[in-house]
Design a protein around this motif. Structure first.
Motif, PDB file in Angstrom:
ATOM      1  N   ASN A 265       6.632 151.318-106.693  1.00  0.00           N
ATOM      2  CA  ASN A 265       6.359 150.099-105.932  1.00  0.00           C
ATOM      3  C   ASN A 265       4.944 150.069-105.369  1.00  0.00           C
ATOM      4  O   ASN A 265       4.728 149.702-104.205  1.00  0.00           O
ATOM      5  CB  ASN A 265       7.372 149.904-104.795  1.00  0.00           C
ATOM      6  CG  ASN A 265       8.630 149.228-105.263  1.00  0.00           C
ATOM      7  OD1 ASN A 265       8.587 148.325-106.090  1.00  0.00           O
ATOM      8  ND2 ASN A 265       9.762 149.659-104.739  1.00  0.00           N
TER       9      ASN A 265
ATOM     10  N   HIS B  25      18.500 142.142-112.909  1.00  0.00           N
ATOM     11  CA  HIS B  25      18.498 142.981-111.706  1.00  0.00           C
ATOM     12  C   HIS B  25      17.276 142.796-110.814  1.00  0.00           C
ATOM     13  O   HIS B  25      17.357 143.043-109.622  1.00  0.00           O
ATOM     14  CB  HIS B  25      18.629 144.450-112.109  1.00  0.00           C
ATOM     15  CG  HIS B  25      19.875 144.719-112.882  1.00  0.00           C
ATOM     16  ND1 HIS B  25      21.124 144.755-112.304  1.00  0.00           N
ATOM     17  CD2 HIS B  25      20.075 144.905-114.205  1.00  0.00           C
ATOM     18  CE1 HIS B  25      22.036 144.981-113.222  1.00  0.00           C
ATOM     19  NE2 HIS B  25      21.426 145.064-114.392  1.00  0.00           N
ATOM     20  N   ASN B  26      16.154 142.387-111.377  1.00  0.00           N
ATOM     21  CA  ASN B  26      14.935 142.241-110.579  1.00  0.00           C
ATOM     22  C   ASN B  26      14.903 140.835-109.984  1.00  0.00           C
ATOM     23  O   ASN B  26      14.902 139.845-110.710  1.00  0.00           O
ATOM     24  CB  ASN B  26      13.701 142.478-111.447  1.00  0.00           C
ATOM     25  CG  ASN B  26      12.426 142.362-110.653  1.00  0.00           C
ATOM     26  OD1 ASN B  26      12.137 141.325-110.082  1.00  0.00           O
ATOM     27  ND2 ASN B  26      11.655 143.428-110.619  1.00  0.00           N
ATOM     28  N   THR B  27      14.872 140.758-108.673  1.00  0.00           N
ATOM     29  CA  THR B  27      14.843 139.455-108.000  1.00  0.00           C
ATOM     30  C   THR B  27      13.457 139.123-107.457  1.00  0.00           C
ATOM     31  O   THR B  27      13.275 138.091-106.829  1.00  0.00           O
ATOM     32  CB  THR B  27      15.855 139.420-106.835  1.00  0.00           C
ATOM     33  OG1 THR B  27      15.541 140.479-105.926  1.00  0.00           O
ATOM     34  CG2 THR B  27      17.274 139.587-107.340  1.00  0.00           C
ATOM     35  N   THR B  28      12.475 139.970-107.708  1.00  0.00           N
ATOM     36  CA  THR B  28      11.124 139.772-107.183  1.00  0.00           C
ATOM     37  C   THR B  28      10.252 138.974-108.141  1.00  0.00           C
ATOM     38  O   THR B  28       9.401 138.203-107.705  1.00  0.00           O
ATOM     39  CB  THR B  28      10.468 141.134-106.882  1.00  0.00           C
ATOM     40  OG1 THR B  28      11.362 141.904-106.090  1.00  0.00           O
ATOM     41  CG2 THR B  28       9.175 140.963-106.124  1.00  0.00           C
TER      42      THR B  28
ATOM     43  N   LYS C 150       1.660 148.939-104.114  1.00  0.00           N
ATOM     44  CA  LYS C 150       1.364 147.638-103.502  1.00  0.00           C
ATOM     45  C   LYS C 150       0.335 146.809-104.268  1.00  0.00           C
ATOM     46  O   LYS C 150       0.332 145.594-104.180  1.00  0.00           O
ATOM     47  CB  LYS C 150       0.927 147.830-102.061  1.00  0.00           C
ATOM     48  CG  LYS C 150       2.056 148.372-101.199  1.00  0.00           C
ATOM     49  CD  LYS C 150       1.760 148.217 -99.741  1.00  0.00           C
ATOM     50  CE  LYS C 150       2.780 148.842 -98.844  1.00  0.00           C
ATOM     51  NZ  LYS C 150       4.158 148.625 -99.139  1.00  0.00           N
TER      52      LYS C 150
ATOM     53  N   THR D 108       1.070 143.459-107.922  1.00  0.00           N
ATOM     54  CA  THR D 108       1.832 142.223-107.713  1.00  0.00           C
ATOM     55  C   THR D 108       1.882 141.380-108.974  1.00  0.00           C
ATOM     56  O   THR D 108       2.760 140.548-109.137  1.00  0.00           O
ATOM     57  CB  THR D 108       1.225 141.380-106.571  1.00  0.00           C
ATOM     58  OG1 THR D 108      -0.119 141.066-106.910  1.00  0.00           O
ATOM     59  CG2 THR D 108       1.311 142.119-105.246  1.00  0.00           C
TER      60      THR D 108
ATOM     61  N   GLU E 234       5.459 140.351-108.775  1.00  0.00           N
ATOM     62  CA  GLU E 234       5.931 138.968-108.726  1.00  0.00           C
ATOM     63  C   GLU E 234       5.657 138.218-110.020  1.00  0.00           C
ATOM     64  O   GLU E 234       6.319 137.228-110.318  1.00  0.00           O
ATOM     65  CB  GLU E 234       5.260 138.232-107.563  1.00  0.00           C
ATOM     66  CG  GLU E 234       5.592 138.812-106.212  1.00  0.00           C
ATOM     67  CD  GLU E 234       4.756 138.226-105.101  1.00  0.00           C
ATOM     68  OE1 GLU E 234       3.819 137.445-105.373  1.00  0.00           O
ATOM     69  OE2 GLU E 234       5.038 138.558-103.939  1.00  0.00           O
TER      70      GLU E 234
ATOM     71  N   HIS F 242      14.156 148.014-110.375  1.00  0.00           N
ATOM     72  CA  HIS F 242      14.255 148.182-108.925  1.00  0.00           C
ATOM     73  C   HIS F 242      12.936 147.922-108.195  1.00  0.00           C
ATOM     74  O   HIS F 242      12.833 148.173-107.003  1.00  0.00           O
ATOM     75  CB  HIS F 242      14.770 149.571-108.588  1.00  0.00           C
ATOM     76  CG  HIS F 242      16.125 149.832-109.161  1.00  0.00           C
ATOM     77  ND1 HIS F 242      17.253 149.190-108.714  1.00  0.00           N
ATOM     78  CD2 HIS F 242      16.528 150.624-110.181  1.00  0.00           C
ATOM     79  CE1 HIS F 242      18.296 149.583-109.421  1.00  0.00           C
ATOM     80  NE2 HIS F 242      17.874 150.456-110.325  1.00  0.00           N
ATOM     81  N   ASN F 243      11.945 147.413-108.900  1.00  0.00           N
ATOM     82  CA  ASN F 243      10.647 147.142-108.285  1.00  0.00           C
ATOM     83  C   ASN F 243      10.746 145.921-107.372  1.00  0.00           C
ATOM     84  O   ASN F 243      11.368 144.929-107.716  1.00  0.00           O
ATOM     85  CB  ASN F 243       9.592 146.895-109.373  1.00  0.00           C
ATOM     86  CG  ASN F 243       8.225 146.654-108.797  1.00  0.00           C
ATOM     87  OD1 ASN F 243       7.938 145.565-108.336  1.00  0.00           O
ATOM     88  ND2 ASN F 243       7.387 147.668-108.820  1.00  0.00           N
ATOM     89  N   THR F 244      10.123 146.020-106.205  1.00  0.00           N
ATOM     90  CA  THR F 244      10.148 144.905-105.246  1.00  0.00           C
ATOM     91  C   THR F 244       8.754 144.370-104.946  1.00  0.00           C
ATOM     92  O   THR F 244       8.574 143.615-103.996  1.00  0.00           O
ATOM     93  CB  THR F 244      10.811 145.349-103.926  1.00  0.00           C
ATOM     94  OG1 THR F 244      10.070 146.458-103.394  1.00  0.00           O
ATOM     95  CG2 THR F 244      12.256 145.746-104.135  1.00  0.00           C
ATOM     96  N   ILE F 245       7.771 144.731-105.754  1.00  0.00           N
ATOM     97  CA  ILE F 245       6.383 144.319-105.522  1.00  0.00           C
ATOM     98  C   ILE F 245       5.904 143.324-106.574  1.00  0.00           C
ATOM     99  O   ILE F 245       5.283 142.313-106.251  1.00  0.00           O
ATOM    100  CB  ILE F 245       5.438 145.547-105.492  1.00  0.00           C
ATOM    101  CG1 ILE F 245       5.867 146.556-104.425  1.00  0.00           C
ATOM    102  CG2 ILE F 245       3.997 145.124-105.293  1.00  0.00           C
ATOM    103  CD1 ILE F 245       5.769 146.072-102.999  1.00  0.00           C
TER     104      ILE F 245
END
Length: 170
Positions: free
Chosen positions: A20, A80-83, A22, A25, A57, A52-55
């Motif tokens: 992840n 699975h990725n909601t980002t 930063k 993006t 977009e 599982h990445n949350t960064i």
């Protein structure tokens, strides 16, 4: 934006996505110096890291071939990725028949399974863009279903620029 053009190591990119990082993006994935047989493996590795990445977009694939295994990995990652809100494909040669229809089918099947168990799948895509990429009639129908049947509630932009129908459909 992070441009993964293989002047850097693919394994470093996958590691940073898993961690992840930063600065990641937005990724433009254009593995121009890989053999065709390696590209699917790298698409799969990137997609597995993105689960599982949350960064990240924005994810854009450019100037490459995506085969059957890569298509499946893309569909499973998007379940699975909601980002990721922006997904793009530029100058893609699909190595799988009805590739986008397959990806969308995976999303719809996962949502049906989740609904049956009382859950749901969040498809957070807001923008999907295709540039100079051949699509089949089944791909276009599946994209329309994705939007009109409410699977992708937040979509605000679908771009088909310089695209054409695959030969068997022309």
């Amino acid at each position: 934006m992070y441009l993964a053009q293989y002047s850097m190591n693919h394994h470093t990119l996958v590691r940073k996505v898993r961690e992840n990082a930063k600065e990641l993006t937005s990724i433009v994935f254009a593995p121009i110096q890989l053999f065709r047989s390696e590209r699917d493996a790298h698409v799969m590795a990137l997609c597995q890291a993105l689960v599982h990445n949350t960064i990240v977009e924005s994810l854009h694939f450019s100037s490459m071939e995506v085969g059957t295994r890569g298509v499946r990995a893309l569909g499973e990652m998007l379940c699975h990725n909601t980002t990721i809100t922006k997904l793009g494909f530029s100058k893609i040669r699909w190595g799988a028949e009805n590739a986008m229809a397959s990806i969308i089918s995976i999303l719809m099947e996962e949502e049906q399974q989740q609904k049956a168990m009382g859950g749901f799948v969040v498809i957070g895509l807001e923008e999907i863009e295709f540039t100079q990429t051949l699509l089949s009639r089944a791909d276009i129908k599946a994209l329309c279903r994705l939007i009109t049947e409410g699977y992708c509630k937040d979509i605000t932009r679908l771009v088909l620029s310089g695209c054409g129908l695959q030969k068997e459909d022309a």
